[in-house]
Design a protein around this motif. Structure first.
Motif, PDB file in Angstrom:
ATOM      1  N   ALA A  91       0.859  -1.186   0.000  1.00 23.14           N
ATOM      2  CA  ALA A  91       0.000   0.000   0.000  1.00 23.14           C
ATOM      3  C   ALA A  91       0.892   1.231   0.000  1.00 23.14           C
ATOM      4  CB  ALA A  91      -0.923   0.005   1.213  1.00 23.14           C
ATOM      5  N   ALA A  92       0.280   2.344  -0.338  1.00 24.34           N
ATOM      6  CA  ALA A  92       0.982   3.624  -0.273  1.00 24.34           C
ATOM      7  C   ALA A  92       0.104   4.593   0.499  1.00 24.34           C
ATOM      8  CB  ALA A  92       1.271   4.151  -1.669  1.00 24.34           C
ATOM      9  N   ALA A  93      -0.257   4.202   1.726  1.00 21.94           N
ATOM     10  CA  ALA A  93      -1.116   5.020   2.574  1.00 21.94           C
ATOM     11  C   ALA A  93      -0.312   6.155   3.198  1.00 21.94           C
ATOM     12  CB  ALA A  93      -1.740   4.144   3.666  1.00 21.94           C
ATOM     13  N   PRO A  94      -0.998   7.211   3.662  1.00 19.89           N
ATOM     14  CA  PRO A  94      -0.284   8.320   4.284  1.00 19.89           C
ATOM     15  C   PRO A  94       0.501   7.852   5.509  1.00 19.89           C
ATOM     16  CG  PRO A  94      -2.574   8.900   3.859  1.00 19.89           C
ATOM     17  CD  PRO A  94      -2.455   7.436   3.626  1.00 19.89           C
ATOM     18  N   GLY A  95       1.733   8.235   5.595  1.00 22.17           N
ATOM     19  CA  GLY A  95       2.550   7.947   6.766  1.00 22.17           C
ATOM     20  C   GLY A  95       2.802   9.223   7.538  1.00 22.17           C
ATOM     21  N   GLY A  96       3.635   9.150   8.545  1.00 21.64           N
ATOM     22  CA  GLY A  96       3.969  10.338   9.310  1.00 21.64           C
ATOM     23  C   GLY A  96       4.930  11.232   8.538  1.00 21.64           C
ATOM     24  N   LYS A  97       5.141  12.432   9.065  1.00 17.20           N
ATOM     25  CA  LYS A  97       6.041  13.380   8.413  1.00 17.20           C
ATOM     26  C   LYS A  97       7.505  12.970   8.534  1.00 17.20           C
ATOM     27  CE  LYS A  97       2.986  17.341   9.251  1.00 17.20           C
ATOM     28  NZ  LYS A  97       1.929  16.592   9.949  1.00 17.20           N
ATOM     29  N   GLY A  98       7.817  12.138   9.538  1.00 18.09           N
ATOM     30  CA  GLY A  98       9.208  11.754   9.737  1.00 18.09           C
ATOM     31  C   GLY A  98      10.005  12.784  10.498  1.00 18.09           C
ATOM     32  N   VAL A  99       9.337  13.536  11.368  1.00 23.42           N
ATOM     33  CA  VAL A  99      10.012  14.616  12.100  1.00 23.42           C
ATOM     34  C   VAL A  99      11.132  14.071  12.969  1.00 23.42           C
ATOM     35  CG1 VAL A  99       9.705  16.425  13.828  1.00 23.42           C
ATOM     36  CG2 VAL A  99       7.945  16.048  12.088  1.00 23.42           C
ATOM     37  N   ARG A 100      10.852  13.006  13.698  1.00 24.27           N
ATOM     38  CA  ARG A 100      11.855  12.487  14.639  1.00 24.27           C
ATOM     39  C   ARG A 100      13.069  11.923  13.914  1.00 24.27           C
ATOM     40  NH1 ARG A 100       6.990  12.614  15.682  1.00 24.27           N
ATOM     41  NH2 ARG A 100       6.162  13.292  17.690  1.00 24.27           N
ATOM     42  N   GLN A 101      12.816  11.205  12.832  1.00 22.23           N
ATOM     43  CA  GLN A 101      13.956  10.669  12.091  1.00 22.23           C
ATOM     44  C   GLN A 101      14.766  11.788  11.450  1.00 22.23           C
ATOM     45  OE1 GLN A 101      12.576   8.447   8.362  1.00 22.23           O
ATOM     46  NE2 GLN A 101      10.707   8.453   9.570  1.00 22.23           N
ATOM     47  N   ALA A 102      14.100  12.860  11.019  1.00 18.65           N
ATOM     48  CA  ALA A 102      14.825  14.002  10.467  1.00 18.65           C
ATOM     49  C   ALA A 102      15.696  14.656  11.531  1.00 18.65           C
ATOM     50  CB  ALA A 102      13.850  15.026   9.889  1.00 18.65           C
ATOM     51  N   LEU A 103      15.180  14.783  12.726  1.00 18.55           N
ATOM     52  CA  LEU A 103      15.972  15.384  13.810  1.00 18.55           C
ATOM     53  C   LEU A 103      17.205  14.543  14.119  1.00 18.55           C
ATOM     54  CD1 LEU A 103      13.155  16.605  16.229  1.00 18.55           C
ATOM     55  CD2 LEU A 103      14.777  18.042  14.963  1.00 18.55           C
ATOM     56  N   ALA A 104      17.079  13.226  14.051  1.00 18.30           N
ATOM     57  CA  ALA A 104      18.230  12.358  14.312  1.00 18.30           C
ATOM     58  C   ALA A 104      19.297  12.525  13.238  1.00 18.30           C
ATOM     59  CB  ALA A 104      17.784  10.898  14.401  1.00 18.30           C
ATOM     60  N   VAL A 105      18.877  12.569  11.982  1.00 18.03           N
ATOM     61  CA  VAL A 105      19.831  12.753  10.889  1.00 18.03           C
ATOM     62  C   VAL A 105      20.497  14.126  10.994  1.00 18.03           C
ATOM     63  CG1 VAL A 105      20.043  13.020   8.381  1.00 18.03           C
ATOM     64  CG2 VAL A 105      18.674  11.155   9.333  1.00 18.03           C
ATOM     65  N   LEU A 106      19.690  15.167  11.251  1.00 24.17           N
ATOM     66  CA  LEU A 106      20.243  16.515  11.370  1.00 24.17           C
ATOM     67  C   LEU A 106      21.128  16.641  12.607  1.00 24.17           C
ATOM     68  CD1 LEU A 106      17.145  18.668  10.346  1.00 24.17           C
ATOM     69  CD2 LEU A 106      19.121  18.054   8.951  1.00 24.17           C
ATOM     70  N   GLY A 107      20.815  15.877  13.660  1.00 19.36           N
ATOM     71  CA  GLY A 107      21.670  15.880  14.836  1.00 19.36           C
ATOM     72  C   GLY A 107      23.059  15.365  14.525  1.00 19.36           C
ATOM     73  N   ALA A 108      23.127  14.298  13.716  1.00 18.22           N
ATOM     74  CA  ALA A 108      24.427  13.768  13.302  1.00 18.22           C
ATOM     75  C   ALA A 108      25.174  14.782  12.448  1.00 18.22           C
ATOM     76  CB  ALA A 108      24.245  12.458  12.538  1.00 18.22           C
ATOM     77  N   GLU A 109      24.457  15.431  11.536  1.00 17.72           N
ATOM     78  CA  GLU A 109      25.088  16.441  10.686  1.00 17.72           C
ATOM     79  C   GLU A 109      25.536  17.647  11.500  1.00 17.72           C
ATOM     80  OE1 GLU A 109      22.623  15.236   6.613  1.00 17.72           O
ATOM     81  OE2 GLU A 109      22.151  17.101   7.671  1.00 17.72           O
ATOM     82  N   ALA A 110      24.783  17.980  12.546  1.00 20.67           N
ATOM     83  CA  ALA A 110      25.175  19.089  13.418  1.00 20.67           C
ATOM     84  C   ALA A 110      26.484  18.804  14.138  1.00 20.67           C
ATOM     85  CB  ALA A 110      24.066  19.373  14.429  1.00 20.67           C
ATOM     86  N   ALA A 111      26.790  17.518  14.323  1.00 18.20           N
ATOM     87  CA  ALA A 111      28.049  17.122  14.963  1.00 18.20           C
ATOM     88  C   ALA A 111      29.199  17.058  13.966  1.00 18.20           C
ATOM     89  CB  ALA A 111      27.879  15.767  15.642  1.00 18.20           C
ATOM     90  N   GLY A 112      28.915  17.365  12.701  1.00 20.30           N
ATOM     91  CA  GLY A 112      29.954  17.334  11.684  1.00 20.30           C
ATOM     92  C   GLY A 112      30.085  16.000  10.977  1.00 20.30           C
ATOM     93  N   ALA A 113      29.189  15.065  11.256  1.00 18.59           N
ATOM     94  CA  ALA A 113      29.242  13.747  10.637  1.00 18.59           C
ATOM     95  C   ALA A 113      28.318  13.684   9.428  1.00 18.59           C
ATOM     96  CB  ALA A 113      28.849  12.669  11.647  1.00 18.59           C
ATOM     97  N   ASP A 114      28.482  12.653   8.624  1.00 18.08           N
ATOM     98  CA  ASP A 114      27.542  12.369   7.555  1.00 18.08           C
ATOM     99  C   ASP A 114      26.201  11.995   8.187  1.00 18.08           C
ATOM    100  OD1 ASP A 114      26.088  10.485   5.576  1.00 18.08           O
ATOM    101  OD2 ASP A 114      27.723  11.274   4.360  1.00 18.08           O
TER     102      ASP A 114
END
Length: 339
Positions: free
Chosen positions: A54-77
């Protein structure tokens, strides 16, 4: 002359992070018992009951985005934050499965809730499995012990906030036992902010950040969580169900002490509001009175104050590269959504 490239929008930031995390998230869910994995896939919008794609509506992914951006904020990929992103997304899904049961909500993202189609017991089981999987994923990282401690602290705060939210509906609307705005802020920080802050801090820790940077990201995420919850309160009373996926007025029918209601109850002209709360037939009347007595305006002002506090924390933190700009755009997007 070389054209200056416009910075990515918040929607583009969210999409980039979702695309980075999705394969690892699917791989993690596939490790579960097939029936439990199906329920998890249904909750994420990946499949129908029975497992058909199915391709039903999912969440915005806010929490996963914050985790990725947190790593980038530390200078990592950003990929360094993917295990954190997967873990917090699993915990978020676990909390939603259980929340829908506790609140008796029959729908989630414009589909029948997991408990409505699979049953209450199976939905509880699926939530438990997602939580256990999140811990397993973090424990396997090089920073495992510290990462699991961060998640455990956030979960304890989340449970405390959820307990307060349920108990607030049993409190009187006036007198010394009424819910105060300060109690609301504490509840919202735990129920919603703890996991947002944890996501950003976990990503930073996995990206090699020092403790002050991780702590600043955690605090900023908690302020964002309060703002996010305040906007949810507003959307729950006056949002478009076709956009939000939530029945309008549901919080009023359940007599929830949301911030707009608390602000309106503080008005001397809102004397008739208590008798309207909890009445399904008079939810529209209650919403109109809450708005007339300043509840909507007060909630949005409070949300923007918490967004400003989050921005101030991020501005003082030594964040690497373009991560600060991406985080700022995400903050503004989440507070201004669908209003």
């Amino acid at each position: 002359m070389t054209a200056v490239q416009a910075p990515p929008s918040a929607s583009e930031v969210l999409a980039r992070c979702r695309d980075l995390v999705r394969p690892a998230l699917r791989e993690a869910v596939e490790r579960l018992h097939p029936w439990v994995a199906e329920m998890a896939g249904y909750s994420f919008g990946w499949c129908e009951v029975g497992g058909a794609p199915a391709a039903a509506p999912g969440g915005k992914g806010v929490r996963q985005a914050l985790a990725v951006l947190g790593a980038e904020a530390a200078g990592a990929d950003g990929r360094a934050g993917v295990p954190a992103a997967v873990a917090v997304e699993l915990v978020h899904a676990f909390s939603l499965l259980h929340d829908d049961i506790m609140d008796g909500d029959p729908t989630r993202r414009r589909r029948p809730a997991v408990w409505k189609v699979y049953g209450t017991g199976p939905a509880v089981l699926a939530g438990d499995a997602l939580f256990a999987l999140a811990v397993e994923i973090l424990a396997a990282t090089p920073q495992g012990a510290g990462a699991v401690r961060l998640l455990s602290t956030a979960l304890a705060d989340l449970v405390r906030g959820q307990a307060d939210d349920l108990l607030f509906a049993t409190r009187p609307c006036s007198g010394p036992e009424r819910v105060t705005p300060e109690e609301y802020r504490s509840m919202a920080e735990g129920k919603t902010g703890a996991l947002l802050g944890c996501a950003a801090a976990l990503g930073a820790v996995l990206g090699g950040a020092d403790e002050p940077t991780a702590r600043a990201l955690d605090r900023a995420g908690r302020h964002l969580g309060v703002a996010f919850q305040l906007v949810d309160d507003v959307l729950g009373l006056w949002g478009d169900p076709a956009v939000t996926g939530k029945p309008v007025g549901g919080d009023l029918r359940e007599r929830k002490m949301t911030y707009p209601v608390l602000a309106a109850l503080g008005s001397p002209r809102a004397g008739g509001l208590p008798e309207l709360l909890g009445s399904p037939e008079r939810a529209a009347e209650a919403a109109a009175l809450v708005e007339a007595e300043g509840g909507r305006t007060a909630a949005l002002a409070e949300a923007r104050a918490h967004t400003a506090a989050a921005r101030a924390l991020l501005a003082r933190a030594p964040l690497a590269g373009d991560s600060a700009g991406d985080l700022f755009r995400l903050l503004d997007h989440l507070v201004d959504r669908e209003l």
